[in-house]
Every structure is written in structure tokens, then in C-alpha cells.
Design a protein around this motif. Structure first.
Motif, PDB file in Angstrom:
ATOM      1  N   HIS A   1       7.054   5.206  10.691  1.00 15.25           N
ATOM      2  CA  HIS A   1       7.969   5.964   9.822  1.00 15.25           C
ATOM      3  C   HIS A   1       7.356   6.220   8.448  1.00 15.25           C
ATOM      4  CE1 HIS A   1      11.209   5.354  12.677  1.00 15.25           C
ATOM      5  NE2 HIS A   1      10.838   4.097  12.759  1.00 15.25           N
ATOM      6  N   CYS A   2       6.117   5.803   8.263  1.00 15.80           N
ATOM      7  CA  CYS A   2       5.508   5.897   6.927  1.00 15.80           C
ATOM      8  C   CYS A   2       4.892   7.291   6.745  1.00 15.80           C
ATOM      9  CB  CYS A   2       4.447   4.819   6.772  1.00 15.80           C
ATOM     10  SG  CYS A   2       3.517   4.972   5.240  1.00 15.80           S
ATOM     11  N   ASP A   3       5.221   7.920   5.628  1.00 17.13           N
ATOM     12  CA  ASP A   3       4.710   9.272   5.361  1.00 17.13           C
ATOM     13  C   ASP A   3       3.221   9.285   5.026  1.00 17.13           C
ATOM     14  OD1 ASP A   3       7.152  10.695   5.703  1.00 17.13           O
ATOM     15  OD2 ASP A   3       7.855   9.886   3.800  1.00 17.13           O
TER      16      ASP A   3
ATOM     17  N   PRO B   1      -2.468  -2.989   2.499  1.00 16.49           N
ATOM     18  CA  PRO B   1      -1.619  -2.419   3.558  1.00 16.49           C
ATOM     19  C   PRO B   1      -1.030  -3.529   4.433  1.00 16.49           C
ATOM     20  CG  PRO B   1      -3.942  -2.019   4.030  1.00 16.49           C
ATOM     21  CD  PRO B   1      -3.900  -2.754   2.732  1.00 16.49           C
ATOM     22  N   ARG B   2       0.199  -3.359   4.812  1.00 19.15           N
ATOM     23  CA  ARG B   2       0.844  -4.367   5.658  1.00 19.15           C
ATOM     24  C   ARG B   2       1.354  -3.664   6.921  1.00 19.15           C
ATOM     25  NH1 ARG B   2       6.115  -6.599   5.214  1.00 19.15           N
ATOM     26  NH2 ARG B   2       6.194  -8.526   6.388  1.00 19.15           N
ATOM     27  N   ARG B   3       0.584  -3.804   7.984  1.00 19.55           N
ATOM     28  CA  ARG B   3       0.907  -3.093   9.230  1.00 19.55           C
ATOM     29  C   ARG B   3       2.096  -3.755   9.935  1.00 19.55           C
ATOM     30  NH1 ARG B   3      -3.532  -1.272  13.646  1.00 19.55           N
ATOM     31  NH2 ARG B   3      -2.108  -0.182  15.014  1.00 19.55           N
ATOM     32  N   THR B   4       3.134  -2.945  10.203  1.00 18.12           N
ATOM     33  CA  THR B   4       4.312  -3.444  10.913  1.00 18.12           C
ATOM     34  C   THR B   4       4.793  -2.353  11.862  1.00 18.12           C
ATOM     35  OG1 THR B   4       5.895  -2.527   9.350  1.00 18.12           O
ATOM     36  CG2 THR B   4       5.083  -4.751   8.861  1.00 18.12           C
ATOM     37  N   ARG B   5       5.884  -2.621  12.565  1.00 18.17           N
ATOM     38  CA  ARG B   5       6.437  -1.597  13.469  1.00 18.17           C
ATOM     39  C   ARG B   5       6.996  -0.414  12.668  1.00 18.17           C
ATOM     40  NH1 ARG B   5      12.186  -2.602  14.132  1.00 18.17           N
ATOM     41  NH2 ARG B   5      12.716  -4.445  12.937  1.00 18.17           N
TER      42      ARG B   5
ATOM     43  N   LYS C   1       0.831  -1.211   0.000  1.00 19.79           N
ATOM     44  CA  LYS C   1       0.000   0.000   0.000  1.00 19.79           C
ATOM     45  C   LYS C   1       0.866   1.263   0.000  1.00 19.79           C
ATOM     46  CE  LYS C   1      -4.076   1.913   0.172  1.00 19.79           C
ATOM     47  NZ  LYS C   1      -5.033   1.711  -0.912  1.00 19.79           N
ATOM     48  N   GLN C   2       1.927   1.215   0.757  1.00 19.86           N
ATOM     49  CA  GLN C   2       2.842   2.353   0.789  1.00 19.86           C
ATOM     50  C   GLN C   2       3.438   2.573  -0.614  1.00 19.86           C
ATOM     51  OE1 GLN C   2       6.434   1.840   3.110  1.00 19.86           O
ATOM     52  NE2 GLN C   2       6.607   4.022   3.516  1.00 19.86           N
ATOM     53  N   TYR C   3       3.770   1.471  -1.253  1.00 18.86           N
ATOM     54  CA  TYR C   3       4.292   1.542  -2.624  1.00 18.86           C
ATOM     55  C   TYR C   3       3.251   2.188  -3.535  1.00 18.86           C
ATOM     56  CZ  TYR C   3       6.241   0.100  -7.091  1.00 18.86           C
ATOM     57  OH  TYR C   3       6.759   0.109  -8.362  1.00 18.86           O
ATOM     58  N   TYR C   4       2.011   1.776  -3.377  1.00 18.55           N
ATOM     59  CA  TYR C   4       0.931   2.297  -4.219  1.00 18.55           C
ATOM     60  C   TYR C   4       0.792   3.813  -4.035  1.00 18.55           C
ATOM     61  CZ  TYR C   4      -3.610   2.866  -6.419  1.00 18.55           C
ATOM     62  OH  TYR C   4      -4.628   3.292  -7.226  1.00 18.55           O
ATOM     63  N   PHE C   5       0.743   4.251  -2.770  1.00 26.93           N
ATOM     64  CA  PHE C   5       0.646   5.691  -2.502  1.00 26.93           C
ATOM     65  C   PHE C   5       1.813   6.434  -3.157  1.00 26.93           C
ATOM     66  CE2 PHE C   5      -1.696   4.842   1.734  1.00 26.93           C
ATOM     67  CZ  PHE C   5      -2.926   5.176   1.185  1.00 26.93           C
TER      68      PHE C   5
ATOM     69  N   ILE D   1      -2.508  10.642  -5.086  1.00 25.72           N
ATOM     70  CA  ILE D   1      -1.448  10.896  -4.095  1.00 25.72           C
ATOM     71  C   ILE D   1      -0.051  10.996  -4.722  1.00 25.72           C
ATOM     72  CG2 ILE D   1      -0.382  10.042  -1.944  1.00 25.72           C
ATOM     73  CD1 ILE D   1      -3.357  10.867  -1.692  1.00 25.72           C
ATOM     74  N   ALA D   2       0.289  10.031  -5.594  1.00 25.65           N
ATOM     75  CA  ALA D   2       1.669   9.965  -6.112  1.00 25.65           C
ATOM     76  C   ALA D   2       2.146  11.287  -6.742  1.00 25.65           C
ATOM     77  CB  ALA D   2       1.805   8.801  -7.087  1.00 25.65           C
ATOM     78  N   PRO D   3       1.321  11.988  -7.560  1.00 23.33           N
ATOM     79  CA  PRO D   3       1.831  13.228  -8.175  1.00 23.33           C
ATOM     80  C   PRO D   3       2.126  14.328  -7.156  1.00 23.33           C
ATOM     81  CG  PRO D   3      -0.185  12.464  -9.268  1.00 23.33           C
ATOM     82  CD  PRO D   3      -0.031  11.651  -8.029  1.00 23.33           C
ATOM     83  N   ARG D   4       1.491  14.239  -5.948  1.00 22.09           N
ATOM     84  CA  ARG D   4       1.772  15.274  -4.942  1.00 22.09           C
ATOM     85  C   ARG D   4       2.349  14.665  -3.666  1.00 22.09           C
ATOM     86  NH1 ARG D   4      -2.651  16.239  -1.452  1.00 22.09           N
ATOM     87  NH2 ARG D   4      -4.345  14.795  -1.827  1.00 22.09           N
ATOM     88  N   LYS D   5       3.150  13.614  -3.838  1.00 20.36           N
ATOM     89  CA  LYS D   5       3.672  12.926  -2.644  1.00 20.36           C
ATOM     90  C   LYS D   5       4.599  13.814  -1.811  1.00 20.36           C
ATOM     91  CE  LYS D   5       7.296  10.471  -5.158  1.00 20.36           C
ATOM     92  NZ  LYS D   5       7.668   9.190  -5.710  1.00 20.36           N
ATOM     93  N   LYS D   6       5.214  14.809  -2.449  1.00 18.87           N
ATOM     94  CA  LYS D   6       6.113  15.700  -1.676  1.00 18.87           C
ATOM     95  C   LYS D   6       5.369  16.379  -0.533  1.00 18.87           C
ATOM     96  CE  LYS D   6       9.809  16.605  -4.856  1.00 18.87           C
ATOM     97  NZ  LYS D   6      10.309  17.417  -5.942  1.00 18.87           N
ATOM     98  N   GLU D   7       4.061  16.574  -0.711  1.00 18.69           N
ATOM     99  CA  GLU D   7       3.264  17.200   0.360  1.00 18.69           C
ATOM    100  C   GLU D   7       3.191  16.286   1.592  1.00 18.69           C
ATOM    101  OE1 GLU D   7      -0.680  18.161  -1.101  1.00 18.69           O
ATOM    102  OE2 GLU D   7       0.197  18.842  -2.995  1.00 18.69           O
ATOM    103  N   PHE D   8       3.377  14.980   1.374  1.00 20.17           N
ATOM    104  CA  PHE D   8       3.244  14.019   2.475  1.00 20.17           C
ATOM    105  C   PHE D   8       4.589  13.705   3.135  1.00 20.17           C
ATOM    106  CE2 PHE D   8      -0.463  13.428  -0.118  1.00 20.17           C
ATOM    107  CZ  PHE D   8      -1.478  13.172   0.791  1.00 20.17           C
ATOM    108  N   ILE D   9       5.656  13.832   2.344  1.00 23.72           N
ATOM    109  CA  ILE D   9       6.955  13.370   2.850  1.00 23.72           C
ATOM    110  C   ILE D   9       7.492  14.325   3.918  1.00 23.72           C
ATOM    111  CG2 ILE D   9       9.362  12.914   2.196  1.00 23.72           C
ATOM    112  CD1 ILE D   9       8.204  11.777  -0.448  1.00 23.72           C
ATOM    113  N   LYS D  10       7.739  13.751   5.100  1.00 26.52           N
ATOM    114  CA  LYS D  10       8.210  14.567   6.227  1.00 26.52           C
ATOM    115  C   LYS D  10       9.728  14.412   6.374  1.00 26.52           C
ATOM    116  CE  LYS D  10       3.937  13.353   8.526  1.00 26.52           C
ATOM    117  NZ  LYS D  10       3.531  12.537   7.358  1.00 26.52           N
ATOM    118  N   PRO D  11      10.414  15.518   6.685  1.00 26.38           N
ATOM    119  CA  PRO D  11      11.837  15.362   6.964  1.00 26.38           C
ATOM    120  C   PRO D  11      12.021  14.540   8.236  1.00 26.38           C
ATOM    121  CG  PRO D  11      11.139  17.658   7.271  1.00 26.38           C
ATOM    122  CD  PRO D  11       9.938  16.898   6.823  1.00 26.38           C
ATOM    123  N   ARG D  12      13.033  13.713   8.294  1.00 28.73           N
ATOM    124  CA  ARG D  12      13.285  12.851   9.464  1.00 28.73           C
ATOM    125  C   ARG D  12      14.746  13.012   9.877  1.00 28.73           C
ATOM    126  NH1 ARG D  12       8.226   9.840  10.351  1.00 28.73           N
ATOM    127  NH2 ARG D  12       7.236   9.829   8.318  1.00 28.73           N
TER     128      ARG D  12
END
Ligand code: SF4
Length: 272
Positions: A259-261, A251-255, A24-28, A35-46
Motif C-alpha cells: 500500500h506504500c506509494d 526501511p521497514r518491510r511489512t505486509r 523510510k516511508q516517513y522520510y520520502f 521526493i517530498a516536494p513532489r510527493k503528489k506525483e507518487f501518491i496513487k488513488p486507492r
């Protein structure tokens, strides 16, 4: 005329690994038409991403120095030059929120941790290897490292990626080195992907792939001389074909979800 690159046909190890960790994360990130064309809006600095990128950047700058200038003091200067935010490459330190830092103390602490990793790197006493390839010294604009490595694996699909360092061995074969800034366990499929990519690009055999764990000063060497390129290619094509079949994006929920944007829009976590 500007060269057009069709990224939808190019697969890197990190791209495939994202699919493996969570479809699912890959899909987003790559496919969702909203979502993909505006993914920069989601990506948080870490903070850990800034640290990893800065340590890798410092090592790259260090290897671009003449051998007689590869001192620890100069390595420290390389870290300062490599301390930038991927979301705002022009900002000089302190980079604050754009680097994922809550305040100046947080940034200082992370900078110190990065220096410790570089001290460990220096203490590995591997500062004058027989270099075959290092990334560009234009570390704030390093897309060429990826672009120059694009190689077709069939009529439709290509692979690419960025190497941290490749050495030439005495027998003319290659050794690939990957610097690790965290203590993640080694991943054999990553080793194989690197081998495939290097052999496609350089028409030379890769005999060894090594992980340098900078936090523990541990080096792991893997003999990949008996792993064959076509076998690796077919394994990865299996994953790529699964992605391209277009109906496995659950979606594959893990620990790692924290960290997922895309957590706030993920169906697993989204508040109705
Ligand atoms: S929050 Fe977790 S399950 Fe949801 S998309 Fe991200 S990684 Fe996948």
C-alpha cells in the motif's frame, strides 16, 4: 497576507504512525529533498481511501442536518455528495480512476460496500448525540479542521489532527469518537493522542474515547480519565525527538508495503 504554517514543526497521529510503521516511508513523504516536494506525483488513488473518506464525509454531512432530517434516506444522499476523489475534488460520480477504481463495476461495488457501512452506522441508533464538535460541512475543503486544532506542546513543536466527532458528557467532560471503516485492531497510542489534542484545544477533560467499527457495528469504549496529559505529551515528544534527530530513517518491510506509494523507489524493492 497569507498565513504561513510551518508543517515541519506540526505532528499529527497519522504522521507519527507513518514513522512508526516505516521510517523510510516517513522520510520520502516529509523530508527527502528530492521526493517530498513532489510527493503528489507518487501518491496513487486507492479504492479503500475513497471509501473511508466518503463514509466519514457522509456521516459529517448527516450530523450537520437538523435532527428531524436525520433519516437513512438522507444519509444515502449524503454518501452521494461525499463521493469524490481527493486528487480531483471537482469531479462528479462516477469518479473512475481518480478514485482508485479499475472500472465502473469496481466503483459500484465499493459504493455498495460504503452504503452497508452507513446502514450499520444508522443501526447503531446514535444519530442524535450531544455533539460538542463535528468536522466542517465543507468536506471537499476541510483543511480548517486540521488548522483550527494546531496546538503547541513546547516552544518548537505543535500537534494537530482531525476529530470525527466529540460529544459532551453530562458532567461537562468530553467523549471522543473515531469511526473505523476497516477492522484494524485498536491502537492505544491513537486514543491517547486524541485525548491530548482535545484537552489542549478545549481545556476540558476527556474521560472516554470510543472506536465505532462500522463493518461489525461494534463499539469499544476506553476510559481515559486516569491517563494524564503531561504523561502522554512526554511519550509523544520522545518519538518526535527521535524523528528530529534525523538519522533513523531505515526501511521497514511489512505486509503494508503493497500500500506504500513509494514502493517503486524504495531501496528494498527498487530494481537495480
Ligand atoms: S515499500 Fe515498505 S519498506 Fe519501502 S518505504 Fe514503503 S513501507 Fe517502507
Amino acid at each position: 497576507m497569507k498565513e504561513e504554517i510551518d508543517f515541519s514543526r506540526i505532528y499529527s497521529f497519522s504522521k507519527l504512525n507513518m514513522y512508526r510503521n516505516c521510517p523510510k516511508q516517513y522520510y520520502f513523504n516529509y523530508l527527502d529533498p528530492e521526493i517530498a516536494p513532489r510527493k503528489k506525483e507518487f501518491i496513487k488513488p486507492r479504492d479503500y481511501k475513497t471509501k473511508g473518506q466518503a463514509v466519514h464525509g457522509a456521516i459529517t454531512l448527516f450530523y450537520h442536518l437538523p435532527k428531524e432530517e436525520r433519516s437513512f434516506n438522507n444519509l444515502k444522499s449524503c454518501l452521494f455528495s461525499a463521493w469524490f476523489s481527493e486528487t480531483d475534488i471537482s469531479k462528479e460520480p462516477p469518479i473512475g480512476e481518480s478514485g482508485g477504481f479499475n472500472n465502473i463495476e469496481h466503483e459500484r461495488k465499493t459504493y455498495k460496500e460504503s452504503l452497508i457501512l452507513l446502514k450499520n452506522f444508522f443501526e447503531l441508533k446514535d444519530i442524535n448525540p450531544h455533539l460538542f464538535l463535528i468536522p466542517t460541512k465543507d468536506i471537499r475543503n476541510s483543511f480548517s479542521d486540521y488548522k483550527d486544532m494546531i496546538q503547541p506542546v513546547n516552544e518548537e513543536i505543535s500537534v494537530s489532527g482531525k476529530f470525527d466527532r466529540i460529544d459532551e458528557l453530562e458532567n461537562g467532560s468530553l467523549r471522543i469518537i473515531d469511526f473505523k471503516t476497516s477492522m484494524n485492531n485498536q491502537d492505544c497510542s491513537q486514543l491517547e493522542f486524541y485525548k491530548l489534542l482535545a484537552e489542549l484545544n478545549f481545556d476540558r477533560k476527556v474521560d472516554i474515547v470510543s472506536f465505532y467499527y462500522l463493518s461489525s457495528k461494534k463499539i469499544q469504549n476506553f476510559d481515559v480519565s486516569k491517563v494524564y496529559k503531561d504523561e502522554i505529551k512526554n511519550n509523544f515528544l520522545g518519538v518526535i525527538n527521535k524523528i528530529r534527530s534525523g538519522n533513523n530513517f531505515y526501511p521497514r518491510r511489512t505486509r503494508f508495503c503493497s500500500h506504500c506509494d513509494f514502493m517503486e523507489i524504495c531501496p528494498v524493492f527498487k530494481k537495480s
